[in-house]
Motif scaffolding. Structure first.
Motif, short mmCIF file in Angstrom:
data_model
loop_
_atom_site.label_atom_id
_atom_site.label_comp_id
_atom_site.label_asym_id
_atom_site.label_seq_id
_atom_site.Cartn_x
_atom_site.Cartn_y
_atom_site.Cartn_z
N VAL A 21 27.08 -1.75 -5.52
CA VAL A 21 27.94 -1.11 -6.54
C VAL A 21 29.22 -1.40 -5.81
O VAL A 21 29.52 -1.16 -4.82
N ALA A 22 30.31 -2.10 -6.76
CA ALA A 22 31.65 -2.47 -6.18
C ALA A 22 32.48 -1.30 -6.28
O ALA A 22 32.22 -0.24 -6.93
N GLY A 23 33.51 -1.21 -5.44
CA GLY A 23 34.24 -0.06 -5.26
C GLY A 23 35.10 0.30 -6.63
O GLY A 23 35.79 1.18 -6.82
N THR A 24 35.13 -0.97 -7.40
CA THR A 24 35.92 -0.66 -8.79
C THR A 24 35.19 -0.49 -9.99
O THR A 24 35.39 -0.43 -11.19
N ASP A 25 33.61 -0.48 -9.59
CA ASP A 25 32.70 -0.06 -10.72
C ASP A 25 32.86 1.30 -11.14
O ASP A 25 32.64 2.40 -10.17
N ASN A 26 32.84 1.49 -12.60
CA ASN A 26 32.69 2.94 -13.23
C ASN A 26 31.27 2.89 -13.60
O ASN A 26 30.38 1.89 -13.38
N LEU A 27 30.91 4.15 -14.36
CA LEU A 27 29.46 4.31 -14.84
C LEU A 27 29.06 3.14 -15.56
O LEU A 27 27.96 2.85 -15.60
N VAL A 28 29.79 2.82 -16.70
CA VAL A 28 29.57 1.65 -17.64
C VAL A 28 29.16 0.18 -16.96
O VAL A 28 28.01 -0.18 -17.07
N ASP A 29 29.84 0.14 -15.76
CA ASP A 29 29.64 -0.96 -14.98
C ASP A 29 28.30 -0.85 -14.25
O ASP A 29 27.65 -2.05 -14.24
N ILE A 30 28.18 0.18 -13.56
CA ILE A 30 26.88 0.53 -12.85
C ILE A 30 25.53 0.12 -13.81
O ILE A 30 24.65 -0.27 -13.37
N ALA A 31 25.71 0.82 -14.93
CA ALA A 31 24.54 0.67 -15.92
C ALA A 31 24.08 -0.64 -16.22
O ALA A 31 22.88 -1.04 -16.39
N ALA A 32 25.13 -1.44 -16.49
CA ALA A 32 25.14 -2.72 -16.80
C ALA A 32 24.55 -3.45 -15.76
O ALA A 32 23.61 -4.60 -16.09
N LYS A 33 25.00 -3.51 -14.29
CA LYS A 33 24.24 -4.13 -13.36
C LYS A 33 22.83 -3.84 -13.13
O LYS A 33 22.19 -4.61 -12.95
N ILE A 34 22.55 -2.43 -13.45
CA ILE A 34 20.93 -2.26 -13.15
C ILE A 34 20.29 -2.77 -14.43
O ILE A 34 19.03 -3.41 -13.97
N ASN A 35 20.54 -2.64 -15.67
CA ASN A 35 19.86 -3.13 -16.57
C ASN A 35 19.62 -4.61 -16.57
O ASN A 35 18.89 -5.32 -17.16
N GLU A 36 20.77 -5.51 -16.02
CA GLU A 36 20.80 -6.89 -16.03
C GLU A 36 20.21 -7.50 -14.67
O GLU A 36 20.06 -8.52 -14.39
N ALA A 37 19.71 -6.68 -13.79
CA ALA A 37 19.20 -7.01 -12.47
C ALA A 37 18.03 -7.86 -12.69
O ALA A 37 17.13 -7.41 -13.39
N PRO A 38 17.94 -8.87 -12.15
CA PRO A 38 16.74 -9.93 -12.37
C PRO A 38 15.51 -9.36 -11.81
O PRO A 38 14.49 -9.89 -12.30
N ASP A 39 15.43 -8.51 -10.85
CA ASP A 39 14.33 -8.02 -10.35
C ASP A 39 14.11 -6.30 -10.70
O ASP A 39 13.37 -6.01 -10.03
N ASN A 40 14.68 -6.18 -11.81
CA ASN A 40 14.58 -4.47 -12.20
C ASN A 40 13.11 -4.41 -12.49
O ASN A 40 12.44 -5.34 -13.22
N SER A 41 12.63 -3.42 -11.94
CA SER A 41 11.04 -3.29 -12.11
C SER A 41 10.68 -2.08 -13.14
O SER A 41 9.46 -1.60 -13.11
N GLY A 42 11.56 -2.03 -14.04
CA GLY A 42 11.17 -0.88 -15.10
C GLY A 42 12.22 0.36 -15.28
O GLY A 42 11.59 1.33 -15.65
N VAL A 43 13.31 -0.05 -14.89
CA VAL A 43 14.06 1.17 -15.19
C VAL A 43 15.50 0.88 -16.19
O VAL A 43 15.92 -0.44 -16.23
N THR A 44 15.55 1.56 -17.07
CA THR A 44 16.78 1.73 -18.11
C THR A 44 18.01 2.57 -17.80
O THR A 44 17.50 3.78 -17.72
N ALA A 45 19.30 2.09 -17.51
CA ALA A 45 20.20 2.92 -17.25
C ALA A 45 21.19 2.97 -18.55
O ALA A 45 21.37 2.25 -19.14
N THR A 46 21.52 4.38 -18.90
CA THR A 46 22.60 4.65 -20.20
C THR A 46 23.52 5.78 -19.68
O THR A 46 23.25 6.65 -18.94
N VAL A 47 24.64 5.58 -20.07
CA VAL A 47 25.78 6.62 -20.01
C VAL A 47 25.69 7.65 -21.17
O VAL A 47 25.80 7.41 -22.13
N ILE A 48 25.27 8.73 -20.65
CA ILE A 48 25.37 9.95 -21.65
C ILE A 48 26.63 10.84 -21.51
O ILE A 48 26.73 11.39 -20.29
N THR A 49 27.09 11.10 -22.54
CA THR A 49 28.78 11.98 -22.52
C THR A 49 28.13 13.13 -23.01
O THR A 49 28.01 13.29 -24.47
N SER A 50 28.33 14.32 -22.71
CA SER A 50 28.08 15.56 -23.22
C SER A 50 29.46 16.52 -23.04
O SER A 50 30.38 16.23 -22.32
#
Length: 453
Positions: A139-168
């Protein structure tokens, strides 16, 4: 003085004479070319029609060759809203009481909420573990929640996790969902900060909240409990797959499995219809008929195909328990006109008393009738097969014919030019002779007469 138009000297219609002479040589040859071209086109069309009928024949055979069309099962679940079911050829006829106690759920956890999801969170690493496999996301110092979710979902070695930003109403937060259901697929998250403590404050310890606990599906089959990681339960009943849709405490549904004899009969009828259509096509395209212009009349390739198919459908197949079985034994026969017909009474008896024999007749590997007929048809319809080779030959004939037409067209142009040159030369000679004759007559008329002087 040279003539500027044909026929002036002789008074002949030279253009028409030349056209008639050229047409006398050209028209018969062009008619032969057109006839040859029409024949090639008719053969190409016939080959295409035969290929289409063979492919349709293969489609009907496919359900029989692998046994799927002979081993159909009827699945009845009443009006159950708790599960659906499918059955393959291994499923045995029977009735089962099904009770869905619990559906499988996927694990979901979420980090702490922030007021503005567009702001950076922190700098460091998020480590995930699910189903025994781990992967890290920087996680870079400039990453917000949406950026972090995208990095997780696009990780080539992601072993079965999907990240989503939920606003309530409480703000925005990152939610991590396991891709697979069941208690074996729990998610663990560890945040490591390299600058500040933003990631740790959001995801470590009590900051990480469980939204949905992982759960296995629990289903009772005839009062026998079955636990499954997913809502698709396979193997609990041989050959049957249950798809659980809703849990209902003390709600029991009925599952009934039986042989789908009607579908089997329909598949066999489709085979008979496809066979008759193929044989009719063969006869229409290649059979002898006086004063007819059938494109493949007497063609050895087509007659060979028909002969092989007829021989195969009259063959018998050895049964595993001894003896042999043929189409006639199950009520399918070929009459003296070559038409295949079905005796429904005999077929019904065969399906009721000797379904295994029917399956062996069509779907025995290599020697089964369905497999042998399909292999024969494939030799004709496959890329580079018999029909493709014939198409290539016809294409070659068309190219040679086009070349001949081009050469002949040039020859006719040369003939027309030569005749025009010859007739124009003749026209000049006649014109010259006419001029000389006229001049001589004028000179003779101008001589002084000797009579009457």
């Amino acid at each position: 003085m040279a003539l500027t138009a044909t026929g002036i000297g002789s008074g002949l219609d030279i253009t028409n004479i030349v056209n008639v002479l050229v047409d006398a040589e050209k028209l018969p040859k062009e008619a032969a070319f057109n006839k040859a071209e029409d024949s090639i086109k008719a053969k190409v069309s016939a080959i295409g029609s035969l290929k289409s009928d063979l492919s349709a024949f293969q489609t009907a055979l496919a359900k029989l060759a692998d046994g799927t069309g002979l081993e159909s099962r009827k699945v009845e679940t009443g009006d159950s809203q708790y599960f659906t079911a499918t059955a393959d050829k291994k499923a045995q006829s029977g009735t089962y009481n099904i009770q869905v106690t619990q559906l499988a759920q996927a694990h979901k956890v979420a980090g702490s909420a922030v007021a503005d999801q567009t702001l950076a969170v922190g700098e460091g690493t998020l480590a995930f573990t699910v189903t025994g496999s781990s992967f890290n996301v920087a996680v870079a110092g400039t990453d917000n929640l949406v950026d972090i979710a995208a990095k997780i979902n696009e990780a080539p070695d992601n072993s079965g996790v999907t990240a989503t930003v939920i606003t309530s109403d409480a703000g925005s937060r990152l939610v991590f969902s396991a891709d697979n259901t069941g208690v074996d697929n729990q998610i663990s998250v560890t945040a490591t900060d390299t600058t500040g403590a933003g990631l740790g404050n959001m995801f470590n310890g009590g900051a990480l909240t469980q939204l949905t606990a992982p759960a296995n599906a629990i289903v009772s089959i005839d009062n026998q409990q079955v636990t499954s990681q997913s809502n698709r339960v396979s193997g609990a009943i041989t050959g049957v797959t249950l798809d659980l849709t809703q849990a209902g405490s003390n709600q029991t549904g009925m599952l009934k499995i039986s042989r789908d004899t009607e579908t089997v009969k329909n598949n066999l009828t489709e085979f008979v219809d496809a066979y008759n259509k193929l044989m009719t096509s063969v006869e229409t395209l290649s059979g002898y008929k006086p004063d007819s212009d059938r494109p493949l009349q007497g063609d050895a390739m087509v007659r060979s195909l028909a002969s092989q198919v007829r021989n195969m459908v009259s063959d018998r197949v050895d049964q595993a328990g001894g003896g042999s079985i043929g189409l006639f034994d199950i009520g399918i026969s070929v009459d003296r006109f070559g038409t295949m017909t079905v005796n429904n009474s005999t077929l019904d008896t065969a399906l009721a008393d000797n379904m295994t024999g029917v399956e062996q007749l069509f779907s025995t590997p290599v020697t089964g009738l369905g497999n042998r007929l399909d292999a024969l048809a494939e030799e004709y319809v496959k890329t580079g097969g018999v029909l493709d080779s014939r198409d290539s030959i016809l294409s070659g004939e068309q190219r040679r014919l086009d070349d001949q037409k081009l050469v002949f067209s040039r020859k006719m142009e040369q003939l027309e030019a030569r005749l025009l040159k010859q007739f124009n030369a003749m026209d000049l000679v006649v014109a010259s002779l006419n001029q000389q004759s006229t001049g001589l007559a004028e000179r003779l008329n101008s001589l002084p007469g000797v009579l009457g002087r």
